[in-house]
Enzyme design. Structure first.
Site, PDB file in Angstrom:
ATOM      1  N   LYS A 259       3.842  -5.920   4.572  1.00 44.98           N
ATOM      2  CA  LYS A 259       2.392  -5.050   4.586  1.00 44.98           C
ATOM      3  C   LYS A 259       1.319  -5.872   3.491  1.00 44.98           C
ATOM      4  O   LYS A 259       1.865  -6.104   2.518  1.00 44.98           O
ATOM      5  CB  LYS A 259       2.591  -3.951   3.420  1.00 44.98           C
ATOM      6  CG  LYS A 259       1.426  -2.716   3.496  1.00 44.98           C
ATOM      7  CD  LYS A 259       1.798  -1.724   2.792  1.00 44.98           C
ATOM      8  CE  LYS A 259       2.287  -2.266   0.862  1.00 44.98           C
ATOM      9  NZ  LYS A 259       1.486  -3.174   0.261  1.00 44.98           N
TER      10      LYS A 259
ATOM     11  N   ASP B 265       4.761   4.143   0.328  1.00 41.08           N
ATOM     12  CA  ASP B 265       3.688   3.078   0.740  1.00 41.08           C
ATOM     13  C   ASP B 265       4.779   2.947   2.115  1.00 41.08           C
ATOM     14  O   ASP B 265       5.090   2.402   3.397  1.00 41.08           O
ATOM     15  CB  ASP B 265       4.054   1.410   0.664  1.00 41.08           C
ATOM     16  CG  ASP B 265       3.204   1.673  -0.091  1.00 41.08           C
ATOM     17  OD1 ASP B 265       2.319   1.609   0.142  1.00 41.08           O
ATOM     18  OD2 ASP B 265       3.692   0.623  -0.892  1.00 41.08           O
TER      19      ASP B 265
END
Length: 308
Positions: free
Chosen positions: A25, A152
């Protein structure tokens, strides 16, 4: 359960084995709106995903186990603390008779690096368990577990470019073009909690004004050019970059090294660091930039590819 060495992640898998990638990410922008009274921070971030990834496999069975392999397996630390197991156990508490099994994590992404490696692995575990148990990816129990596992994990569950707001629970998909990029990590870990502590916000304190909160960034529409997107990213920032740099000054060296490469349009830190990225016009320029950084800094982790 841990393994004693590395294996070839591309080796032929058993017929019953399920495999998912945990893609890195990257926070292209990250604005800290403020710190809530519960201590959590409200964020606004444009998130994209790279074409480098950990690989997680699952052989369904009765007993939950995890083995780690790969060049960065030792960096995972104690397997019992791994988010793959945390997510699996939380889902097992919510899904009666959940079929788990033996996970094998082939670790190639640096840890505590601002690219959500552990979160991506946990999200991959949830996708594997959903497949093994016939659960929809938007099953409310799966979404709840993603949120409970880590801030996340929800965005990594879909692994689709989006605007992430709140503490990571609100996701608005974005249609990004392919972004040629280089990712660089100087192989130093940075604890997210330390970076937020260095930011120094008190509970209930806003980092931006009320007007700024109400007037969120307007991002280019679908079909916009790469140049338009990079211009929009450049108009924003990563509010955690400065405090992370105070903790790990080498982050500044990484950004300088990226900016010194030919064709770097934008260089910035991702997440809470220490991984940084640069965006280029094409993958050829990105590849050349990566080779230069590898030559100049052979001890750094470097990846050339695309974000999407």
């Amino acid at each position: 359960m841990t393994s004693g060495g590395t294996t070839d992640a591309t080796a032929k898998s058993p017929a019953s084995e399920l495999v998912e990638d945990g893609r890195a990410k990257v926070n292209l922008t990250l604005r800290v709106v403020g710190r809530r009274v519960d201590g959590y921070h409200d964020l606004e971030s444009v998130v994209a995903f790279a074409d480098c990834a950990d690989r997680l496999s699952l052989i369904p069975g009765a007993e939950l186990q995890l083995a780690t392999t790969g060049p960065l397996a030792e960096a995972c630390g104690e397997v019992t603390d791994n988010l793959v197991l945390k997510a699996s156990r939380l889902l097992g508490e919510r899904v009666p008779g959940l079929k788990t099994g033996v996970f094998t994590l082939h670790k190639v992404l640096p840890v505590a690096a601002g690219i959500g490696g552990g979160s991506a692995d946990a999200a991959a575990a949830l996708r594997l368990l959903a497949r093994a148990n016939g659960l929809a990816i938007d099953d409310a129990r799966l979404i709840e577990v993603a949120r409970l596992t880590g801030a996340d994990v929800p965005v990594c569950l879909a692994s689709h470019a989006c605007v992430m707001t709140g503490v990571g629970e609100s996701l608005m998909p974005l249609d990004l073009p392919k972004l040629p990029c280089v990712l660089v990590n100087p192989r130093v870990a940075v604890a997210t909690k330390d970076v937020f502590a260095a930011l120094g916000l008190r509970s209930g304190e806003l980092l931006v004004g009320v007007t700024d909160v109400l007037q969120a960034m307007v991002w280019p529409e679908a079909g916009a050019s790469l140049e338009d997107w990079v211009e929009a990213f450049a108009a924003s920032t990563n509010d955690l970059e400065a405090p992370a740099m105070r903790i790990r000054p080498v982050i500044g060296e990484v950004i300088s090294a990226l900016n010194a490469t030919d064709g770097a349009w934008l260089a910035r830190m991702s997440g809470s660091g220490a991984t940084c990225f640069a965006i280029y016009e094409n993958t050829v320029e990105a590849g050349r930039a990566a080779e230069k950084i590898r030559r100049d800094h052979p001890q750094w982790w470097v990846h050339a590819g695309t974000l999407s």
